[in-house]
Design a protein around this motif. Structure first.
Motif, short mmCIF file in Angstrom:
data_model
loop_
_atom_site.label_atom_id
_atom_site.label_comp_id
_atom_site.label_asym_id
_atom_site.label_seq_id
_atom_site.Cartn_x
_atom_site.Cartn_y
_atom_site.Cartn_z
N SER A 155 -21.32 -13.44 39.97
CA SER A 155 -22.10 -12.23 39.67
C SER A 155 -23.29 -12.08 40.60
N SER A 204 -24.19 -10.91 44.63
CA SER A 204 -23.83 -10.53 46.01
C SER A 204 -24.50 -11.46 47.01
N THR A 209 -22.82 -1.32 41.19
CA THR A 209 -24.05 -1.23 40.39
C THR A 209 -24.46 0.23 40.21
N GLY A 253 -29.50 -8.86 44.64
CA GLY A 253 -28.11 -9.32 44.54
C GLY A 253 -27.96 -10.55 43.67
N ILE A 254 -28.51 -10.48 42.47
CA ILE A 254 -28.45 -11.63 41.56
C ILE A 254 -27.88 -11.19 40.21
N ALA A 270 -29.19 -8.11 37.60
CA ALA A 270 -30.29 -7.33 38.18
C ALA A 270 -30.12 -5.85 37.84
N GLY A 271 -28.87 -5.41 37.80
CA GLY A 271 -28.59 -4.00 37.53
C GLY A 271 -29.06 -3.59 36.14
N ASP A 287 -21.01 -7.12 34.86
CA ASP A 287 -21.72 -7.59 36.05
C ASP A 287 -20.73 -8.25 37.03
N ARG A 303 -18.78 -5.38 38.65
CA ARG A 303 -19.52 -4.52 39.57
C ARG A 303 -19.95 -5.30 40.82
N ASN A 316 -19.36 -4.34 44.63
CA ASN A 316 -20.45 -4.31 45.62
C ASN A 316 -20.04 -5.02 46.91
N1 ASP Z 1 -25.12 -8.76 40.07
C1 ASP Z 1 -25.07 -7.64 40.97
C2 ASP Z 1 -24.95 -8.13 42.41
O1 ASP Z 1 -25.37 -9.21 42.72
C3 ASP Z 1 -26.25 -6.74 40.83
C4 ASP Z 1 -26.20 -6.12 39.46
O2 ASP Z 1 -26.64 -6.74 38.50
O3 ASP Z 1 -25.68 -5.01 39.33
O4 ASP Z 1 -24.40 -7.43 43.23
#
Ligand code: ASP
Length: 416
Positions: free
Chosen positions: A268, A270, A307, A347-348, A351-352, A381, A384, A388
């Motif tokens: 989860s 990026s 996201t 990208g953690i 976060a979204g 998550d 998505r 991403n």
């Molecule tokens: N976890 C997603 C990412 O790292 C970001 C999000 O929480 O949408 O791309």
């Protein structure tokens, strides 16, 4: 069959399936704690190892990439194409979500009990302006030490650019130096990636042992809307784009990227997946370091189609549950703020979810609404994040192709 002869993406997939099985068994035989506390250590090791290489990998890859690009005109053209791709695909994603959430209306007459309301969301919305400001680091070393990606990218881009402007022998020395560091970092990345199957196994086992499937039912319609939107974007919109604009075979590209996509799914994140994304795009898809080192680190931070789509659907869902009818203008505000929120999201993991506050504030919806969707956020998550990373990789091959890279391994009609 020797383990080495099974390709990495199959190994990761096997790890993922075994992880799911272990989590299910742990629920039946009540040893969830062992999975959550002990088995999960393997996943933590893997994530830590990935995080360990992110900053040096980004710095060396961007600097060596920019010094490869050379002239300012070329650099400007590449930046323009990259930003145009990011913007267009994110807007496509949001509009897909907007249409679906209006058609399916998952929140209308939904009977939901609130989950716990998470704290700390009030501050998130105001921090967006801050985030834009913080692209310029006051102290680049401090930003690198804290793992702040955008300021690190910004400084590395400038540093690389001014290497190309410096006189000889400095230019040659520094170009050679950063090229060498980058080679070493890629070697290290390769080594860490060998542990991905184990890491993925442990991460998935932990997530499922922890969350289970109970929370899913009342939110099923909402989840279906998000998942359907992500599916349409990932399997129709983006493939059509790379097929028609770049002559790239979506299937070959998917195969080339599968190890990175599975890792995105289970971490989860990026950012944590970035080393694998770079490795796959260069070694499997055949994109040059010149393009990938520019497009991917930036993409992992600001290009988040999955996201963006999710932000829009979630905010509209919350409005529907509260029985608030958003006007056309308000829905357009949702679209624009969803775009900003996806750019601003780090990208953690999760976060979204935090960034939804920006949209809720913009259209005057109660922030507590987030409490309703919290329970299923982790599953969404994972999906998505994969979208991403998939979009970043599609951008990288498309831009490589537009830069005249004709030897890509993922071109249609070519053997992979
Ligand atoms: N976890 C997603 C990412 O790292 C970001 C999000 O929480 O949408 O791309």
């Amino acid at each position: 069959m020797k383990l080495k002869s099974i390709s990495l993406h199959w190994q990761i997939l096997i790890g993922l399936i075994l992880g799911v099985l272990l989590a299910i068994l742990s629920k039946i035989f009540h040893f969830e704690d062992f999975v959550i506390q002990d088995i999960s250590l393997l996943g933590t090791f893997f994530i830590r190892a990935l995080k360990m290489i992110i900053v040096p990998l980004i710095v060396s890859s961007i600097i060596s990439g920019v010094t490869n690009i050379g002239d300012a005109e070329h650099f400007g053209r590449l930046s323009l194409k990259t930003l145009l791709y990011y913007l267009t695909t994110s807007i496509f994603a949001i509009l897909t979500g907007l249409i679906l959430v209006n058609l399916i209306a998952p929140g209308v007459s939904a009977n939901l009990s609130f989950q716990e309301t998470p704290g700390g969301f009030e501050n998130a919305a105001t921090s967006f302006k801050d985030l834009i400001l913080r692209i310029i680091p006051e102290n680049p070393i401090a930003s690198m030490a804290k793992g702040e990606i955008l300021p690190t990218i910004f400084f590395s881009l400038l540093f690389g650019f001014f290497i190309t402007r410096s006189p000889e022998p400095y230019k040659k020395q520094l170009t050679g130096f950063f090229q060498s560091v980058f080679e070493v970092m890629m070697g290290l990345t390769h080594f860490i990636i060998l542990f991905a199957p184990l890491g993925v196994f442990a991460l998935i086992a932990k997530i499922i042992a922890q969350t289970g499937f109970d929370a899913v039912l009342p939110l099923l319609k909402y989840m279906i809307t998000v998942i359907l939107g992500l599916l349409i974007h990932a399997t129709i919109t983006l493939p059509l784009l790379i097929y028609f604009l770049g002559g790239i075979s979506p299937l070959k590209h998917f195969k080339a990227m599968s190890a990175a996509l599975l890792t995105a799914f289970s971490t989860s994140s990026s950012s944590a997946t970035l080393p694998l994304t770079m490795d796959s795009i260069e070694n499997n898809a055949g994109v040059s370091n010149k393009v990938s080192s520019f497009v991917l680190p930036l993409g992992a931070t600001i290009n988040m189609d999955g996201t963006a789509l999710y932000e829009c659907v979630a905010a509209m869902f919350i409005a529907q549950v509260y029985g608030i009818d958003l006007s056309f203008v308000q829905q357009m505000i949702v679209v624009i703020t969803a775009l900003l929120a996806s750019v601003g999201a780090a990208g953690i993991p999760m976060a979204g979810l935090v960034m939804i506050t920006i949209i809720l504030k913009a259209v005057g919806l109660p922030l507590e609404g987030i409490g309703m969707i919290l329970a299923v956020d982790r599953i969404l998550d994972m999906l998505r994040t994969s979208v991403n990373v998939w979009s970043d990789s599609c951008g990288a091959v498309l831009i490589a192709r537009s830069e005249g890279e004709n030897k890509l391994a993922v071109l249609k009609g070519k053997e992979l």
